[in-house]
Scaffold this active site. Structure first.
Site, mmCIF file in Angstrom:
data_model
loop_
_atom_site.group_PDB
_atom_site.id
_atom_site.type_symbol
_atom_site.label_atom_id
_atom_site.label_comp_id
_atom_site.label_asym_id
_atom_site.label_seq_id
_atom_site.Cartn_x
_atom_site.Cartn_y
_atom_site.Cartn_z
ATOM 1 N N GLY A 41 0.849 -1.189 0.000
ATOM 2 C CA GLY A 41 0.000 0.000 0.000
ATOM 3 C C GLY A 41 0.882 1.234 0.000
ATOM 4 N N LYS A 42 0.527 2.217 -0.818
ATOM 5 C CA LYS A 42 1.404 3.372 -0.997
ATOM 6 C C LYS A 42 1.676 4.119 0.306
ATOM 7 C CE LYS A 42 0.672 4.175 -5.889
ATOM 8 N NZ LYS A 42 2.112 3.965 -6.174
ATOM 9 N N THR A 218 9.305 12.007 -11.902
ATOM 10 C CA THR A 218 10.232 10.881 -11.792
ATOM 11 C C THR A 218 10.378 10.223 -13.159
ATOM 12 O OG1 THR A 218 8.450 9.363 -11.128
ATOM 13 C CG2 THR A 218 9.638 10.507 -9.384
ATOM 14 N N ASP A 250 7.227 4.825 -4.206
ATOM 15 C CA ASP A 250 6.906 5.168 -2.824
ATOM 16 C C ASP A 250 8.179 5.451 -2.030
ATOM 17 O OD1 ASP A 250 4.205 4.690 -3.410
ATOM 18 O OD2 ASP A 250 4.435 2.558 -2.960
ATOM 19 N N GLY A 285 9.968 -7.326 -3.872
ATOM 20 C CA GLY A 285 9.002 -6.839 -2.904
ATOM 21 C C GLY A 285 9.001 -5.335 -2.797
#
Length: 299
Positions: A41-42, A218, A250, A285
């Site tokens: 989750g961000k 980005t 993130d 991950g």
């Protein structure tokens, strides 16, 4: 005196990840590897990334009263994030379904679950957390009206950083608070629409004209572009062999927000964030891939 270097307001998901040789086309089925479950989750990603770097970090989010929620709380605590703002109940914990191909690129589908129940009232009731933070960051995996309430409740002198992902049109009051607005190419094009232009400088210029105090675009392995009205500046990344890009954006946002709160100029903070993002893609991950400050220095 602030209790937190960074308060993240956002999503907390369980990431269900499958490796694939290639992502399926419409109507196609492909076989993948074993399913693995990771905290993600961000919002939670940003909080963990900042805490790993040494920032005093808190998270305002909502999870379900289920196994995925417990997984997320354990991950936050182990990284050093203050989870006192993580609310439980109302719906199952959000889930992200992620496929990762051999190059490390990913595709993600999110079921918001409890994230969709993080309300403006939750923000108002957490005013003490906002007052205690030097910088507040947010994303759009929670309701837009909740992000708008964060902006309304933002104390004077507190900096607001927004990554509008997944992208959607933003109200003027939210745009005006962003310092910076952090976007990738896809997000920039969605927000700008048909007149986005072809180059990162076009996107940054167009976005700044919409009201943010500063913009960061980005650019993946090419680093980032910083634009704050005084001009544009490119910052380089570090060349690495990408394993998995999940959560790298993130990590970038968290590192940039933390360094801004520590007094760094925007270009300097973006340069540091690009190195953090590069380190993150060298491991599989999301939260498990985030580096410590010492690992960033060694990169």
């Amino acid at each position: 005196m602030y209790d937190y270097d960074l308060l993240v307001v956002g999503s907390a998901n369980a990431d269900l990840v499958i490796g694939v040789e290639r992502r399926p086309a419409a109507g196609e089925t492909v076989l993948g590897g074993d399913l693995s479950t990771h905290p993600g989750g961000k919002g939670a990603n940003q909080a963990v990334a900042a805490a790993r770097l040494g920032a005093r970090t808190a998270l305002l989010a909502r999870v379900g009263e289920d196994g995925h929620g417990r997984l997320l709380l354990d991950s936050l605590r182990s990284a050093g994030v203050d989870p006192s703002g993580v609310l439980a109940g109302g719906a199952p914990t959000g889930v992200a379904l992620i496929t990762v191909d051999p190059s490390g690129d990913n595709s993600i589908v999110v079921s918001p679950g409890a994230n969709a129940r993080l309300t403006p009232a939750d923000v108002r009731e957490s005013a003490a957390l906002l007052r205690a933070a030097r910088v507040v960051s947010a994303q759009l995996e929670i309701p837009l009206e909740t992000v708008a309430e964060v902006v309304r409740q933002l104390p004077s002198g507190t900096r607001f950083v927004l990554n509008p992902s997944p992208p959607r049109p933003l109200p003027a009051e939210v745009l005006a608070a962003c310092d910076p607005l952090i976007v990738n190419e896809h997000e920039a094009r969605v927000i700008l629409g048909e007149d986005a232009g072809a180059e990162p400088e076009d996107w940054a210029r167009g976005l700044l004209a919409m009201g943010p105090r500063s913009v960061v675009v980005t650019l993946g392995a090419e680093g980032a572009l910083v634009y704050d009205g005084s001009g544009a500046a490119r910052v380089a990344s570090v060349k690495v062999d990408a394993v998995d890009t999940t959560g790298a954006g993130d990590a970038f946002t968290a590192a940039l927000a933390w360094r801004l709160g520590a007094g760094a100029a925007l270009v300097e903070a973006a340069g540091y964030a690009a190195r953090v993002g590069a380190a993150a893609v060298t491991r599989a991950g999301a939260q498990e891939s985030y580096p410590t400050a010492g690992e960033v220095e060694q990169l």
